[in-house]
Design a protein around this motif. Structure first.
Motif, PDB file in Angstrom:
ATOM      1  N   SER A  48      23.076  59.830  27.240  1.00  0.00           N
ATOM      2  CA  SER A  48      23.223  60.364  28.597  1.00  0.00           C
ATOM      3  C   SER A  48      24.627  60.869  28.866  1.00  0.00           C
ATOM      4  N   VAL A  49      25.625  60.126  28.417  1.00  0.00           N
ATOM      5  CA  VAL A  49      27.006  60.556  28.645  1.00  0.00           C
ATOM      6  C   VAL A  49      27.297  61.840  27.872  1.00  0.00           C
ATOM      7  N   ILE A  50      26.829  61.896  26.640  1.00  0.00           N
ATOM      8  CA  ILE A  50      27.054  63.115  25.843  1.00  0.00           C
ATOM      9  C   ILE A  50      26.333  64.299  26.485  1.00  0.00           C
ATOM     10  N   LEU A  51      25.076  64.092  26.882  1.00  0.00           N
ATOM     11  CA  LEU A  51      24.320  65.179  27.504  1.00  0.00           C
ATOM     12  C   LEU A  51      24.962  65.600  28.823  1.00  0.00           C
ATOM     13  N   ALA A  52      25.381  64.655  29.630  1.00  0.00           N
ATOM     14  CA  ALA A  52      26.028  64.998  30.899  1.00  0.00           C
ATOM     15  C   ALA A  52      27.287  65.818  30.657  1.00  0.00           C
ATOM     16  N   ASP A  53      28.050  65.435  29.662  1.00  0.00           N
ATOM     17  CA  ASP A  53      29.271  66.170  29.323  1.00  0.00           C
ATOM     18  C   ASP A  53      28.933  67.615  28.940  1.00  0.00           C
ATOM     19  N   VAL A  54      27.900  67.784  28.145  1.00  0.00           N
ATOM     20  CA  VAL A  54      27.466  69.128  27.742  1.00  0.00           C
ATOM     21  C   VAL A  54      26.977  69.914  28.958  1.00  0.00           C
ATOM     22  N   LEU A  55      26.193  69.280  29.802  1.00  0.00           N
ATOM     23  CA  LEU A  55      25.663  69.960  30.983  1.00  0.00           C
ATOM     24  C   LEU A  55      26.773  70.367  31.948  1.00  0.00           C
ATOM     25  N   ILE A  56      27.773  69.501  32.089  1.00  0.00           N
ATOM     26  CA  ILE A  56      28.905  69.828  32.955  1.00  0.00           C
ATOM     27  C   ILE A  56      29.632  71.044  32.405  1.00  0.00           C
ATOM     28  N   ASP A  57      29.826  71.069  31.087  1.00  0.00           N
ATOM     29  CA  ASP A  57      30.505  72.206  30.457  1.00  0.00           C
ATOM     30  C   ASP A  57      29.758  73.520  30.669  1.00  0.00           C
ATOM     31  N   VAL A  61      22.943  72.113  36.821  1.00  0.00           N
ATOM     32  CA  VAL A  61      22.675  71.278  37.989  1.00  0.00           C
ATOM     33  C   VAL A  61      22.162  69.910  37.524  1.00  0.00           C
ATOM     34  N   GLY A  62      22.574  68.856  38.199  1.00  0.00           N
ATOM     35  CA  GLY A  62      22.088  67.523  37.893  1.00  0.00           C
ATOM     36  C   GLY A  62      22.899  66.773  36.860  1.00  0.00           C
ATOM     37  N   SER A  63      23.937  67.386  36.359  1.00  0.00           N
ATOM     38  CA  SER A  63      24.712  66.756  35.293  1.00  0.00           C
ATOM     39  C   SER A  63      25.435  65.504  35.771  1.00  0.00           C
ATOM     40  N   TYR A  64      26.016  65.553  36.959  1.00  0.00           N
ATOM     41  CA  TYR A  64      26.731  64.376  37.466  1.00  0.00           C
ATOM     42  C   TYR A  64      25.771  63.242  37.812  1.00  0.00           C
ATOM     43  N   GLU A  65      24.579  63.580  38.265  1.00  0.00           N
ATOM     44  CA  GLU A  65      23.586  62.554  38.568  1.00  0.00           C
ATOM     45  C   GLU A  65      23.181  61.806  37.301  1.00  0.00           C
ATOM     46  N   MET A  71      26.044  55.326  34.136  1.00  0.00           N
ATOM     47  CA  MET A  71      27.081  54.354  34.469  1.00  0.00           C
ATOM     48  C   MET A  71      26.528  53.148  35.241  1.00  0.00           C
ATOM     49  N   ARG A  72      25.344  53.293  35.822  1.00  0.00           N
ATOM     50  CA  ARG A  72      24.722  52.185  36.555  1.00  0.00           C
ATOM     51  C   ARG A  72      23.877  51.276  35.667  1.00  0.00           C
ATOM     52  N   ILE A  73      23.642  51.659  34.432  1.00  0.00           N
ATOM     53  CA  ILE A  73      22.824  50.844  33.527  1.00  0.00           C
ATOM     54  C   ILE A  73      23.566  49.547  33.235  1.00  0.00           C
ATOM     55  N   LEU A  83      30.188  50.745  23.536  1.00  0.00           N
ATOM     56  CA  LEU A  83      30.176  52.018  24.254  1.00  0.00           C
ATOM     57  C   LEU A  83      31.535  52.372  24.865  1.00  0.00           C
ATOM     58  N   GLY A  84      32.586  51.787  24.351  1.00  0.00           N
ATOM     59  CA  GLY A  84      33.912  52.011  24.914  1.00  0.00           C
ATOM     60  C   GLY A  84      34.278  53.469  25.076  1.00  0.00           C
ATOM     61  N   VAL A  85      34.053  54.264  24.051  1.00  0.00           N
ATOM     62  CA  VAL A  85      34.405  55.698  24.092  1.00  0.00           C
ATOM     63  C   VAL A  85      33.579  56.412  25.155  1.00  0.00           C
ATOM     64  N   GLU A  86      32.290  56.166  25.165  1.00  0.00           N
ATOM     65  CA  GLU A  86      31.411  56.849  26.113  1.00  0.00           C
ATOM     66  C   GLU A  86      31.726  56.440  27.552  1.00  0.00           C
ATOM     67  N   LEU A  87      31.968  55.153  27.785  1.00  0.00           N
ATOM     68  CA  LEU A  87      32.270  54.696  29.136  1.00  0.00           C
ATOM     69  C   LEU A  87      33.614  55.236  29.613  1.00  0.00           C
ATOM     70  N   SER A  88      34.575  55.332  28.712  1.00  0.00           N
ATOM     71  CA  SER A  88      35.875  55.919  29.065  1.00  0.00           C
ATOM     72  C   SER A  88      35.713  57.391  29.418  1.00  0.00           C
ATOM     73  N   ARG A  89      34.920  58.102  28.632  1.00  0.00           N
ATOM     74  CA  ARG A  89      34.683  59.524  28.899  1.00  0.00           C
ATOM     75  C   ARG A  89      33.976  59.701  30.236  1.00  0.00           C
ATOM     76  N   ALA A  90      32.990  58.873  30.515  1.00  0.00           N
ATOM     77  CA  ALA A  90      32.262  58.960  31.786  1.00  0.00           C
ATOM     78  C   ALA A  90      33.213  58.724  32.960  1.00  0.00           C
ATOM     79  N   ALA A  91      34.071  57.720  32.851  1.00  0.00           N
ATOM     80  CA  ALA A  91      35.033  57.431  33.913  1.00  0.00           C
ATOM     81  C   ALA A  91      36.003  58.594  34.093  1.00  0.00           C
TER      82      ALA A  91
END
Length: 100
Positions: A48-57, A61-65, A71-73, A83-91
């Motif tokens: 999800s974090v990787i996909l959201a990052d791609v969608l934001i780039d 629409v819907g990438s931040y959601e 992040m709520r999981i 998941l340290g890298v992914e959680l840091s990227r999401a933050a």
């Protein structure tokens, strides 16, 4: 993380390196679906974090959601460490969004 989920995430990363964004998104969506079916929190957050990052780039629409959902999981300490890298990227993404 389940092998099938991991394979789809890894394939997506390779496709992204090659510039094949559409096929990478498909692989990540498959990984998310599989992770949800198997209740694999690590796989779902990672994909999800990787996909959201791609969608934001790409300005989708819907990438931040998607990122907010990831992040709520609920994760235990070991999963958070994995998941340290992914959680840091999401933050980082969310902080950038809040600042803009």
């Amino acid at each position: 993380m389940n092998n099938q989920i991991s394979n789809n995430v890894n394939k997506a990363l390779i496709l992204l390196d090659r510039g094949d964004v559409e096929r990478a998104k498909e692989c990540l969506q498959k990984a998310i679906s599989e992770a949800r079916e198997r209740s694999d929190s690590v796989g779902e957050v990672r994909a999800s974090v990787i996909l959201a990052d791609v969608l934001i780039d790409t300005g989708a629409v819907g990438s931040y959601e998607l990122l907010e959902h990831a992040m709520r999981i609920e994760l235990d300490d070991e999963e958070r460490e994995v998941l340290g890298v992914e959680l840091s990227r999401a933050a980082e993404i969310m902080q950038f969004r809040a600042g803009s």
